[in-house]
Design a protein around this motif. Structure first.
Motif, PDB file in Angstrom:
ATOM      1  N   TYR B 258       0.841  -1.187   0.000  1.00  0.00           N
ATOM      2  CA  TYR B 258       0.000   0.000   0.000  1.00  0.00           C
ATOM      3  C   TYR B 258       0.878   1.240   0.000  1.00  0.00           C
ATOM      4  CZ  TYR B 258       1.170   0.785   4.902  1.00  0.00           C
ATOM      5  OH  TYR B 258       1.850   1.036   6.059  1.00  0.00           O
ATOM      6  N   ARG B 260       1.225   4.733   1.903  1.00  0.00           N
ATOM      7  CA  ARG B 260       0.782   5.480   3.073  1.00  0.00           C
ATOM      8  C   ARG B 260       0.753   6.969   2.737  1.00  0.00           C
ATOM      9  NH1 ARG B 260       3.894   6.039   7.533  1.00  0.00           N
ATOM     10  NH2 ARG B 260       5.141   7.544   6.397  1.00  0.00           N
ATOM     11  N   LEU B 261      -0.363   7.621   3.092  1.00  0.00           N
ATOM     12  CA  LEU B 261      -0.475   9.050   2.826  1.00  0.00           C
ATOM     13  C   LEU B 261      -0.408   9.797   4.149  1.00  0.00           C
ATOM     14  CD1 LEU B 261      -3.433   8.873   0.281  1.00  0.00           C
ATOM     15  CD2 LEU B 261      -0.985   8.849  -0.197  1.00  0.00           C
ATOM     16  N   ARG B 274      -6.573  12.834  -2.326  1.00  0.00           N
ATOM     17  CA  ARG B 274      -6.349  11.425  -1.979  1.00  0.00           C
ATOM     18  C   ARG B 274      -7.167  10.505  -2.880  1.00  0.00           C
ATOM     19  NH1 ARG B 274      -6.976  13.531   3.343  1.00  0.00           N
ATOM     20  NH2 ARG B 274      -8.925  12.392   3.662  1.00  0.00           N
ATOM     21  N   LEU B 397       4.740   9.993  -0.292  1.00  0.00           N
ATOM     22  CA  LEU B 397       3.863   8.849  -0.473  1.00  0.00           C
ATOM     23  C   LEU B 397       4.741   7.622  -0.220  1.00  0.00           C
ATOM     24  CD1 LEU B 397       2.449   9.978  -3.933  1.00  0.00           C
ATOM     25  CD2 LEU B 397       1.597  10.620  -1.695  1.00  0.00           C
ATOM     26  N   LYS B 416      -1.355   1.292  11.815  1.00  0.00           N
ATOM     27  CA  LYS B 416      -1.468   1.948  10.514  1.00  0.00           C
ATOM     28  C   LYS B 416      -2.424   3.126  10.501  1.00  0.00           C
ATOM     29  CE  LYS B 416       1.239  -1.159   8.976  1.00  0.00           C
ATOM     30  NZ  LYS B 416       2.662  -0.833   8.959  1.00  0.00           N
ATOM     31  N   TYR B 417      -3.411   3.163  11.439  1.00  0.00           N
ATOM     32  CA  TYR B 417      -4.449   4.194  11.306  1.00  0.00           C
ATOM     33  C   TYR B 417      -4.733   5.017  12.545  1.00  0.00           C
ATOM     34  CZ  TYR B 417      -5.428   1.767   6.936  1.00  0.00           C
ATOM     35  OH  TYR B 417      -5.311   1.205   5.702  1.00  0.00           O
ATOM     36  N   ASP B 464      -5.659   5.858   2.423  1.00  0.00           N
ATOM     37  CA  ASP B 464      -4.370   5.547   1.800  1.00  0.00           C
ATOM     38  C   ASP B 464      -4.635   4.939   0.432  1.00  0.00           C
ATOM     39  OD1 ASP B 464      -5.462   3.176   2.636  1.00  0.00           O
ATOM     40  OD2 ASP B 464      -3.965   2.805   4.187  1.00  0.00           O
TER      41      ASP B 464
END
Lengths: 304, 500, 310
Positions: B258, B260-261, B274, B397, B416-417, B464
Motif C-alpha cells: 500500500y 501510506r499518505l 487522496r 507517499l 497503521k491508522y 491511503d
C-alpha cells in the motif's frame, strides 16, 4: 631482513588502528541497528530497550572507549544478530574465503603468466589477438551474470556440477570458475603489456643479438623484469578476493566473509563488520609484506 | 580444512552413490535467508519461525491457516474467559521437552515472563502493545492470565508465544529446546540447519524424519536446486523464475502492499487529492504483468481470510479523467496540487518493486501529479516509514508492505491508522474510537466493527492507496507432497509434508 | 601581443596538422583500432546528445510490449533490441543510459588514476618515510570494504552519480598507486634516470619528464581495464541494491534489473552487457594501438602501412 619485517609490522599496526577508528565511526553514521534488528513496526519502548542493552545510547566516544578496552583484552564483542562472539563468526567465514582466494589466485597466476607471455612474444599475432579478445570479454562480463548463466547451463541443463553450496569438491568448481575469469583477463593484459616492454628493452635485444635461444629469453630475462607490475596486480586481485567475493558468495550460498560482511553492513552489526575488517586487513597486510619481499628478491636494487 | 572438506565430499559422494533405501524420508528445504538465531521468543520473525515454529517450539494455541477451524488447541487443551480480564488455560498432560524434562504450568509462566523480559529484546512484546499481563500458575496443568485492559483475543495472541523449559536463561539461545516433534541436531552456520524427528513427541508422528535447511539468496538458484533435485522444497521463489507449472505453486502470502499518505501536509490533507491518487492507478494492469497472476487487489490492510473482511468494499475504478477533474476542483479551491510529491519505496521490498514503482509514478504523472520517485535501503526507509516523519522533504507517499497472517485486524489497524500509530498518516477521532471499540469487542460485534472501520477508511476518507495482496511461488520437487498456505512465510510445519 | 600569438599559432598549425595526419595514418594502418576509435566516437557523441533526443522514448512505458523480444520490427526501429519489463524499448534506454554510465566510469577512472599515479610517483621516488606513509594509506583504503564505503556515502549523501563516482574512485586509487610505485622503483634505477640526476635535473623534472613517460603505458593498460571494472562494480552495487537508483539508469543497473529474467527474457541484461563488453574491447584495442603509436621504438610497425603489424 628481520628489522624490515619489524618495521613493517609496526607501520601496519598503525594503519590497522587507523582503519578501526575510521570504520568504527563511519559505520555508526549509517543508522540505528535497532531499526534493522527489530520488526519495522516495533514500538519505541522496544527500540529504546534494545539500544540500552547494546550500549548504543552512550555517547560515541564512550562506546569507542569500551570497544578499545575490550579489544585490548582480545574481546571483539558480540554479534547483535547472532548472539555469539563476532570473531568466531568472522573466522569461520574467513577460512572459506581464504581457501577460495588461494585456489583461485594460484590457478589464475599460472594460466595468466603463460598466456600473457605467449601473447607478448608474438604481439599482434593471431594468438595475441585471440587471447586479448577472450580475456577481455571475460573481464567485462558481470560476475553475477556469468554465475547465473553458469548455474543454468552447467548445473541445471547439463547436470555436471551442483548448483550451489559446499560439501564436495564439485561444489567448488563453479564459484572458482566465475572468480577466475576477471582477474585472469586483467593479469593477462598486464603480463602482456610488461612483457612487450621488457622484450623491446635493450638487454633483451642484446641477449637476442648474442643468439640466446628464444624460450630462455622470455622466461629468464624478460619475465623477471616484467614480473614487478604483474606481482602488484596479482596482489591487488588477491586482496579483492580476500575481502570476500560478495556476489559469488551470495549466489552460490558460499559461507565466506564477503557475504558475512555485506549482511553485517546492511544489518548494522557493527562488531562483526569491525572484526571482519581486522581479520581481512591483517591478511592483506601480510600479503603486501610478502609482495614487497618478492620485489626485493626479484630486483635487488629495490631494497631500501 | 580443505582436506577435511575434500574428505567429507568424498564421503558424501559415496553416500549418494549408495542406493536409496526403501524410502528416504528426509527433506531438504532451501530458504532465502539464513536464520541468524534460533531463539524461540523470536519465532515470529519469518526467517526463524519458518524453521522452529511448531516444529521445535510449540505454542499453547494454533491458528488453522489451511482450513476454517479457527483457533485450535496445541499445548493447551482448552481455555475459557473466567472474567472480562482473566483467562484460564488448561494444559496438555504427558508432554516432554526434547531435553527430557516434563512440560507444565511453570514452563508456560516462565516462557511468557522470559519473552516479555526487558533485558532481552524478544519480538513477542510488540503484539501485546501497552497491555499489562500477569501469568500465574494455578496447578501444574492450569495457568491464569490477568490482563489490563480487557483482551478478548488473548487465546489468539498465545499462538505467538513459544514455550521453552523454565530453566532457559534470559538471554538469546542458539540451541532451542521445545516440545515440538523435532529437535535441532546440527547447525553449521552459513551452511545448514538440520532438524530430526523425536520419538517421544506427544502428538501424531509426522512423516518427515529429517529436515535439512540450506540458504540461497538468489531466487533463480533456489528454483534451480529443486529442479536438479538438490532440494525438495523452495517455499519462496519469485514469479520470474517460476516457469515450471508442474512444480510451481502460487499462494497468497499475507503481505499487503500500500501507499501510506501523510495527511498532515498539503495537498494530501485534501480528500479529493487522496481520491485522485486512488483513481489514477490502474491496479488491474499490474496483475499478470509486473506482479504475478493470482495477486489480489487490496481494499484493506489485511488479507481476505482475516476476521472483519468487508465484502462490500470495492476496488476503486481506474478513472484518470475523474482524477483530473478532482485535481482541477481542488486546485480551484486553492489546494496546492502542484506541490512536488515524493514517492518513497524500499529497495528489494518485493520482486519487481522498481518496475512497479516506476509504473505507478508514470500513472500519477499522467493525471497531473508532480511525482518524484526515491528508493531507499531499509535503514533509511525506516526513518520515513515510522514516526516522527521527516518534515524537510515535503509530502511523501511511502510505499510499504505489511504482513498480517494472524487472523485479526488488531495486528494492523492501530499501527497503521490510529492517531498514535507508529506508521499512521491520520489523525481522525472517529477512526480512533472505532479501533479501540473493535479491539475490546468479541465475536460478531468485533467483526462488524472492523468491517465498519474498513469501509470508512476506504470509501469515506480515502485514507491511503491500497494496492495488492501479494502472492508468492513455492517450488515443490517430485518426491514430496506439500501445499503452501497463507502462513508459509511465517511458519512451515514439517508435519504438513508427506511423500509420494 | 596579438600579433606574436597569431604568428606562433600559424607556425604551429602546419606542424600540428602534420602530426594529426600522421596519427590518422597510423590509425588507418590498424583496422581494429580504427573500428574501436569509431565505435568510441559514436559512444561519446551519443552519450552527449542521447538523453536530449531519446529521453521520452526511453521512459515511455507500455505494458503491452512487456519483455517484447528483439528483432520484432513491428514496433519500429526503437524496439529492435526488444523491450524491458515495463515495455520500454531497450535501444533508446541503452543510449540514454550511456551518459550516466560514461560519467560514472570516466569520472571514477579519471579521478582514481590521477590521484593514484601522483601518489604512486611520489611514493616511488620520495624518501622512504614519505613512501611508507603513502603505502600504509593505500593499505587502509585497500582493506576498507568498498561496500561499507558505498553504504556510508550513499546513506549520508544519497545515491547520485557524483557520489557513486566518489565511492568508486576512492576504492580504485590503490591499484594505480601500487602499480605506479612498483614501476617507478624499477625505472628510477635505470641508466638514463641516473644520468639525468647526475646532470642536476630537479626531482620534479626527473619524475615527470623521465619516469612518467615510461610508466604511462602500463597505467593506460590498467585504466582501460579499470573502465570495465568500474562499470561492472557499479553493476554489482546495483545487484546488491546499493547502487544508482531508478529512475536514473546505467548499463550496470539495466543488467542487474534484467538478471531475474535471464532464463525467460535474456535480452534485458544481454544488450547492456554487450555494450559494456564492446566499449571495453574498443578502449583496449585503442590503448594497445596507442602504446605502439606513442612509442618511438615501435612506431615503425604502424608506419610500415600495417601490412604486418606483428
Amino acid at each position: 631482513m628481520t628489522s624490515f619485517i619489524q618495521k613493517r609490522a609496526l607501520t601496519s599496526l598503525i594503519s590497522l588502528v587507523g582503519l578501526v577508528v575510521l570504520v568504527f565511526f563511519l559505520s555508526r553514521l549509517t543508522g540505528d541497528p535497532a531499526a534493522l534488528f527489530l520488526p519495522i513496526d516495533a514500538t519505541d519502548a522496544m527500540r529504546e530497550q534494545f539500544r540500552e542493552i547494546h550500549g548504543l545510547n552512550d555517547p560515541l566516544l564512550v562506546q569507542f572507549w569500551h570497544y578499545i578496552v575490550d579489544l585490548a583484552h582480545l574481546n571483539f564483542g558480540e554479534s547483535i544478530r547472532k548472539a555469539r562472539p563476532a570473531i568466531d563468526v568472522v573466522l569461520e567465514g574467513f577460512l572459506w574465503t581464504f581457501q577460495l582466494a588461494v585456489i583461485t589466485m594460484v590457478l589464475v597466476t599460472g594460466a595468466a603468466v603463460v598466456v600473457g607471455s605467449l601473447a607478448a612474444f608474438k604481439a599482434g599475432g593471431f594468438f595475441d589477438r585471440f587471447a586479448s579478445f577472450v580475456s577481455l570479454i571475460g573481464a567485462s562480463a558481470p560476475d553475477f551474470w556469468i554465475a547465473i548463466v553458469g548455474i543454468v547451463v552447467f548445473a541445471v541443463s547439463l547436470g555436471w556440477v551442483p548448483t550451489s553450496g559446499t560439501g564436495t569438491p564439485l561444489h567448488w568448481i563453479l564459484p572458482i570458475a566465475v572468480l577466475f575469469i576477471r582477474p585472469f583477463g586483467l593479469i593477462v593484459q598486464v603480463v602482456r603489456g610488461s612483457m612487450i616492454t621488457a622484450l623491446s628493452s635493450a638487454y633483451v635485444k642484446t641477449a637476442r643479438a648474442k643468439g640466446v635461444r628464444t624460450r630462455p629469453i622470455i622466461f629468464v630475462h624478460a619475465l623477471r623484469n616484467a614480473l614487478l607490475p604483474v606481482i602488484t596486480v596479482i596482489g591487488d586481485q588477491a586482496a579483492a578476493l580476500l575481502n570476500g567475493a560478495v556476489v559469488v558468495e551470495t549466489i552460490f550460498g558460499f559461507p565466506g566473509v564477503g557475504k558475512l560482511m555485506i549482511d553485517s553492513i546492511l544489518q548494522r552489526d557493527f562488531n562483526v563488520v569491525l572484526a571482519a575488517i581486522m581479520v581481512t586487513a591483517l591478511a592483506i597486510f601480510i600479503m603486501n609484506l610478502l609482495i614487497d619481499l618478492a620485489y626485493s628478491l626479484l630486483d635487488p636494487r629495490i631494497r631500501n | 580444512m580443505l582436506k577435511k572438506s575434500l574428505l567429507l565430499g568424498a564421503l558424501a559422494l559415496v553416500a549418494s552413490a549408495a542406493p536409496a533405501l526403501a524410502q528416504d524420508h528426509s527433506v531438504k528445504i532451501v530458504l532465502n535467508e539464513e536464520a541468524d538465531l534460533l531463539e524461540p521468543c523470536m519465532a515470529t520473525r519469518s526467517n526463524i519461525g519458518r524453521i522452529i515454529l511448531e516444529n521445535v517450539n510449540e505454542t499453547l494455541t494454533e491458528l488453522d491457516v489451511r482450513g476454517k477451524k479457527g483457533l485450535m488447541p496445541r499445548l493447551a487443551e482448552s481455555w475459557e474467559q473466567t472474567s472480562p480480564n482473566e483467562w484460564r488455560f488448561h494444559l496438555r498432560k504427558g508432554v516432554k521437552f526434547s531435553d527430557g524434562s516434563d512440560f507444565d504450568a511453570t514452563d508456560v509462566k516462565a516462557s511468557f515472563d522470559r519473552a516479555m523480559d526487558k533485558s532481552i529484546t524478544c519480538e513477542t512484546p510488540r503484539y501485546f502493545g501497552d497491555m499489562t499481563i500477569q501469568a500465574s500458575v494455578v496447578d501444574p496443568y492450569t495457568v491464569d492470565f490477568v490482563t489490563d485492559p480487557v483482551q478478548p483475543i488473548l487465546p489468539l495472541l498465545m499462538s505467538l508465544v513459544t514455550i521453552v523449559p523454565s530453566e532457559t536463561p534470559v538471554k538469546f539461545v542458539r540451541q532451542p529446546v521445545g516440545t515440538g516433534p523435532y529437535k535441532v541436531t546440527d547447525w553449521t552456520p552459513g551452511q545448514q540447519i538440520v532438524l530430526s524427528r523425536r520419538d517421544d513427541y506427544w502428538g501424531d508422528k509426522p512423516q518427515v524424519d529429517k529436515a535439512t535447511y540450506v540458504f540461497r539468496q538468489d531466487p533463480a538458484v533456489r528454483a534451480a536446486m529443486v529442479k536438479t533435485g538438490e532440494a525438495d522444497i523452495a517455499p519462496s521463489i519469485s514469479a520470474d523464475v517460476a516457469d515450471d507449472p508442474k512444480m510451481d505453486v502460487s499462494f497468497l502470502n499475507s503481505e499487503t502492499v500500500y501507499i501510506r499518505l501523510d495527511q498532515s501536509m498539503a495537498p494530501i490533507n485534501d480528500v479529493r487529492v487522496r481520491k485522485a491518487l486512488n483513481l489514477a492507478i490502474d491496479r488491474q494492469a499490474f496483475v499478470g504483468t509486473l506482479v504475478p497472476k493470482g495477486t489480489e487487489l487490496a481494499v484493506a490492510m489485511f488479507p481476505p481470510s482475516t476476521l472483519g473482511w468487508n465484502p462490500d468494499v470495492k476496488v476503486p475504478p481506474y478513472d484518470p479523467a475523474e482524477a483530473k477533474k478532482l485535481l482541477a476542483a481542488a486546485k480551484a479551491d486553492g489546494v496546492p496540487v502542484d506541490t512536488k510529491l515524493t514517492l518513497v519505496a524500499r529497495t528489494a521490498n518485493f520482486p519487481n518493486v522498481t518496475e512497479v514503482m516506476e509504473a505507478i509514478q508514470q500513472q500519477l504523472q499522467e493525471v497531473g501529479f508532480n511525482v518524484d520517485l526515491k528508493f531507499y535501503e531499509v535503514a533509511e526507509f525506516e526513518k520515513m516509514y515510522s514516526k516522527p516523519y521527516p518534515t524537510d522533504m515535503g509530502p511523501q507517499l511511502v510505499t510499504a508492505m505489511h504482513d498480517n497472517s494472524k487472523g485479526d485486524p488488531v495486528f494492523s489497524m492501530f499501527f497503521k491508522y490510529a492517531s498514535d500509530g507508529r506508521q499512521s498518516g491520520l489523525k481522525d477521532p472517529k477512526v480512533d474510537d472505532l479501533i479501540s471499540a473493535a479491539s475490546e469487542a468479541t465475536g460478531d460485534s468485533r467483526a462488524q466493527l472492523w468491517s465498519q472501520l474498513v469501509k470508512y477508511l476506504h470509501d469515506d476518507i480515502w485514507a491511503d492507496v491500497l494496492l495488492f495482496h501479494m502472492v508468492d511461488f513455492a517450488r515443490v520437487g517430485p518426491r514430496v507432497d506439500f501445499t503452501p498456505s497463507i502462513a508459509t512465510n511465517a511458519q512451515l510445519q514439517l508435519s504438513s509434508i508427506s511423500f509420494k | 601581443m596579438t600579433e606574436t600569438s597569431l604568428s606562433t599559432a600559424e607556425d604551429d598549425l602546419p606542424e600540428m596538422q602534420s602530426a594529426a595526419r600522421r596519427l590518422l595514418r597510423m590509425l588507418w594502418a590498424d583496422k581494429f583500432a580504427l573500428c574501436a576509435a569509431l565505435f568510441l566516437l559514436v559512444v561519446v557523441v551519443l552519450a552527449i546528445i542521447g538523453p536530449h533526443l531519446l529521453d521520452a522514448a526511453a521512459q515511455k512505458q507500455n505494458l503491452r510490449m512487456r519483455n517484447a523480444p528483439p528483432f520484432g520490427f513491428a514496433n519500429g526501429w526503437m524496439g529492435v533490441l526488444g523491450a524491458d519489463a515495463l515495455g520500454r524499448p531497450l535501444l533508446p534506454r541503452i543510449i540514454v543510459a550511456m551518459q550516466n554510465t560514461m560519467l560514472v566510469a570516466a569520472g571514477a577512472v579519471f579521478f582514481s588514476s590521477i590521484m593514484g599515479s601522483l601518489l604512486g610517483l611520489v611514493a616511488g621516488y620520495a624518501k622512504p618515510g614519505v613512501s611508507q606513509v603513502i603505502m600504509r594509506l593505500a593499505d587502509v583504503i585497500m582493506s576498507f570494504p568498498s561496500l561499507l564505503l558505498a553504504v556510508v556515502v550513499l546513506y549520508m549523501a544519497g545515491p547520485s552519480v557524483l557520489n557513486l563516482v566518489l565511492v568508486l574512485a576512492i576504492t580504485r586509487i590503490p591499484v594505480y598507486l601500487r602499480t605506479t610505485r612498483a614501476e617507478v622503483l624499477e625505472v628510477r634505477e635505470r641508466m638514463f634516470v641516473s644520468a639525468a640526476r647526475v646532470m642536476g635535473a630537479s626531482s620534479r623534472r626527473i619524475v615527470f619528464r623521465h619516469i612518467l613517460p615510461v610508466v604511462l603505458p602500463t597505467l593506460m593498460t590498467i585504466a582501460t581495464l579499470d573502465f570495465a571494472f568500474v562499470m561492472l562494480a557499479e553493476s554489482s552495487l546495483s545487484f546488491l541494491g546499493i547502487g544508482i537508483q531508478p529512475p536514473d539508469i546505467t548499463w550496470g543497473l539495466m543488467i542487474a534489473q534484467g538478471r531475474s529474467y535471464l532464463t525467460t527474457a535474456w535480452w534485458l541484461s544481454f544488450w547492456p552487457g554487450l555494450a559494456i563488453i564492446l566499449t571495453t574491447l574498443s578502449l583496449n584495442l585503442l590503448s594497445n594501438w596507442m602504446r605502439i603509436a606513442l612509442d618511438p621504438v615501435q612506431r615503425w610497425r604502424l608506419e610500415m602501412g600495417g601490412r604486418k603489424n606483428g
